[in-house]
Design a protein around this motif. Sequence first.
Motif, short mmCIF file in Angstrom:
data_model
loop_
_atom_site.label_atom_id
_atom_site.label_comp_id
_atom_site.label_asym_id
_atom_site.label_seq_id
_atom_site.Cartn_x
_atom_site.Cartn_y
_atom_site.Cartn_z
N THR B 32 31.44 -19.01 4.27
CA THR B 32 31.87 -20.14 5.09
C THR B 32 32.94 -20.97 4.38
OG1 THR B 32 29.79 -20.31 6.28
CG2 THR B 32 31.09 -22.33 6.12
N ILE B 33 32.67 -21.28 3.11
CA ILE B 33 33.63 -22.08 2.35
C ILE B 33 34.96 -21.34 2.26
CG2 ILE B 33 34.10 -23.15 0.11
CD1 ILE B 33 31.77 -24.57 1.10
N PHE B 35 36.15 -19.01 4.22
CA PHE B 35 36.77 -18.95 5.54
C PHE B 35 37.49 -20.27 5.86
CE2 PHE B 35 36.51 -19.30 10.22
CZ PHE B 35 37.10 -18.09 10.57
N LEU B 36 36.82 -21.38 5.57
CA LEU B 36 37.43 -22.68 5.88
C LEU B 36 38.63 -22.96 4.98
CD1 LEU B 36 34.28 -24.87 6.60
CD2 LEU B 36 35.99 -24.06 8.23
N ILE B 37 38.56 -22.48 3.73
CA ILE B 37 39.71 -22.70 2.84
C ILE B 37 40.91 -21.90 3.36
CG2 ILE B 37 40.61 -22.24 0.53
CD1 ILE B 37 37.88 -23.12 -0.56
N ILE B 38 40.65 -20.63 3.73
CA ILE B 38 41.76 -19.79 4.19
C ILE B 38 42.39 -20.36 5.46
CG2 ILE B 38 42.38 -17.51 5.12
CD1 ILE B 38 40.15 -16.37 3.29
N PHE B 39 41.57 -20.83 6.39
CA PHE B 39 42.12 -21.25 7.68
C PHE B 39 42.32 -22.75 7.83
CE2 PHE B 39 40.70 -16.98 8.58
CZ PHE B 39 41.84 -16.49 9.18
N ASN B 40 42.03 -23.52 6.78
CA ASN B 40 42.33 -24.95 6.86
C ASN B 40 43.17 -25.43 5.69
OD1 ASN B 40 41.02 -26.37 9.23
ND2 ASN B 40 39.37 -25.07 8.51
N VAL B 41 42.73 -25.10 4.48
CA VAL B 41 43.44 -25.63 3.32
C VAL B 41 44.76 -24.90 3.13
CG1 VAL B 41 43.31 -26.02 0.84
CG2 VAL B 41 41.27 -26.27 2.24
N PHE B 42 44.73 -23.58 3.26
CA PHE B 42 45.96 -22.82 3.05
C PHE B 42 47.08 -23.21 4.02
CE2 PHE B 42 48.57 -19.01 3.83
CZ PHE B 42 49.22 -18.99 2.61
N PRO B 43 46.79 -23.30 5.33
CA PRO B 43 47.86 -23.74 6.25
C PRO B 43 48.41 -25.11 5.90
CG PRO B 43 46.01 -22.91 7.48
CD PRO B 43 45.58 -22.93 6.07
#
Lengths: 320, 300
Positions: B32-33, B35-43
Amino acid sequence: MAEIKTKGEVALNRVAIVAVLVALMIMLMPIYWIASTAFKPRSLATTVPPTVVFEPTLTPFAKLFTKRSQLRQPVEEDVYEAAPWWEQLIYDDGEQVVKNRKTGAITSSGYWDRYKNSLIVSIISTFLAVSMGTLTAYGFSRFKVKGEQDWLFFILSTRMLPPVVVAIPMFLMYRTVGLYDTHLGLIILYTAFNLSFAVWIMKGFIDEIPKEYEEAALVDGYTRLQAFFKIVLPEALTGIAATAVFCFIIAWNEYAFALMMTSRNAQTAPPYIPSQVGSGLPDWSVIAAGAFLFLLPVAIFTFLLRNHLLRGMSFGAIRK
Amino acid sequence: MTELISRLEPDSRAASRGFSDLSIRNLFIIPTIAFLIIFNVFPLLYSLWTSFTDFRASTTAPANWIGLANYRELLSDPFIWRNFTITAKYVLISVTGQVVVGFGLAMLLNRKIPLKGLITTLLLLPMMLSMAVVGLFWKLLYDPSFGIINYFLGLGKFEWLADPDVALYAVALVDIWMWSPFVMLLSLAGLSAVPKHLYEAAEIDRAGPFYTFFRITLPLVAPILMIAIIFRTMEAFKTFDHAYILSSQPTTELIAIRLYKMAFLEWQTGLSSALAYIVLIMVVAITNIYVKYLNKAKAR
C-alpha cells in the motif's frame, strides 16, 4: 432534548415537525425534478409553467440508448404500425432511429458504453482499494509500526490534494506509458484515490474487534494468517461491505480525473452526460433519463449505508 | 509436550510455521505504501520539476529550465489573485451556508419527530450524488425561461448563471444544497452526545432557551462542528466539478477551474505546475489544521 411537558412545548414541537417537512421537500425537490423529467416526453420537459401532472413515458430512455438521425423526419403511419414497441416509443416524437445498413439493427448510442466503463472502473478499483486497505488497516491496528501516526497521516494526505493538482503530472506520465484513455489507467487512479480512505475506515472497524479473539485462536494452534482470515475477516465483514460501497460511490461519481484522463475509449458517464447538452436546444428529458439511471445505484446504496454514513464521510474520525 | 512448549514460546512457534508477525506486517503494509508513493509522491516530484521549466505538453519542444520565472509570473499576475479572491469568497459563502442550514436542520431533527430515521436518510441523499451530474441538473433548474426556481420564486426571466454578480452565489447554493446534510449529520452526532442532565439542571435553574443554547448546546457541539467546518473548507477550496459545468462566468472562475484551463486547454504545463504547487501549499496548510482537530476530537 428536554421532555415535552407544557402546552407551549407541544406547539413548539409541531412547528419543528412542519419545518422539517418543508426543509425535506425543498431538499428533495431537485432530485424529484430529475426523476420526473426522465419520464416526460420532450414537449413537456421545458414547459412554462412547469408540468407537474403528466402521463409518464419511457420514450426518454428509449432515446437515451439509441442513436437518432439529426434531422427530424415525420414517420409514416404504416412504418409506425409495423415497428416493435421500443421503436414506437422513439417514433412517437417524430425522430428516426439510425439503423445498421446491412443488418437493419438499431444503432445504440454512446451512453451504454460509458455506463459500462463506469461499472468496470468502479467495481475493479473498489475491489483493489478495499482488499489492500483492509490488509494495511490490520497491519497498523495489530502490529507495532515505527512512526505509525506519520504513516497514517501520509496515507490520509494523498486524499487531500485537489484532483487537478495531481492530474497534470499524471497526464504526462500516462501519455508516456500509454495509460491515457485506458480502463487500467482510471482503475489505478481510483484505487490510489480510495486506498487512503479504505485504510482509515477499516482501521476504525478493526480496532473495535477485540484482540482476545485472535489471541484465543493463536493459542488454539492457528497461525497469524489463519487467525486473520478465519477470525478477524468475518468479524470485519460489515465494515468491509460499508467501505466497499463508499469506495464504489466515490469512484462512480468521480468527474475531474475522468474528464482529464480519458477521451473516448475509457470515458465514464460523469463527463459524458454533461457533454450531451452541447449547444442549441438540448433534449432535457433524455439527459434526465441518463442522469436518473446514473443516480439510481447511488440512491439505493445510500439507503443500505445509512447507519455507516457518518463514519464514512468523516474518515472514521467520529464514531456514532 | 511439544504443544506445551510452543504455547510458552509464541515467537519460536510462529517462526516454525512460516510467516512471522514481522513479515506479515510488512506484507500487509508495504504494498500500500509503495503504491501510494508511486502514484502520489512521484507525480508530485515530477511536476515540481516541470514547474521550473517552460514545458508545454502540446509541443515536442524540450523543456528548458527557467528557474523561478513561473512562480514570479504567477505571483505578479492580478488575474491569478482574482481567482484566489473568488475562491475565498466562494468558500466563505458556501461553508457559512452549510453550517447555518446543516446545524439548523440538526437542531430541528434533535426533537421528537415522527419517522426521524427515514427523514434523516432522505436528507442525506444530495451529498451522495455525483457533483457533475448535480451541477448539470441545477443548470436546468436555474434556466431563465423554464427553470422551476424562477417559476416558484416568481422571478420572471432572472439570469442566475449569466449575471456576473449572482453567478457565484448560484454556484455556492448548489454546494450548500449538496453538503448541508454533511454538517447536519456531524451536528446530530454532536447533539446526541450532549448529556441530558445538563438540560435538566438548566431547567431547574429556570434558564431560558437562549441561555441553554449558548451556554450548553453550542459549546458542547462546537468541537465537532469545527471538524465539519474545516472538512468543508478543504473540500470547497478544491471545488471543480459542478462549478465548471454550471457557469463559465469570469466571476465564478475558481482556482481549480483556472488551473484546469491553464493545464489542459492552454497547455501551459510548466506554468500550471507552478500554480498547482502554490495551491498545494495552501491545501497542506488547511490539512494541518484539520488533522490537529481530528486528533483532538479522537483524544476526547
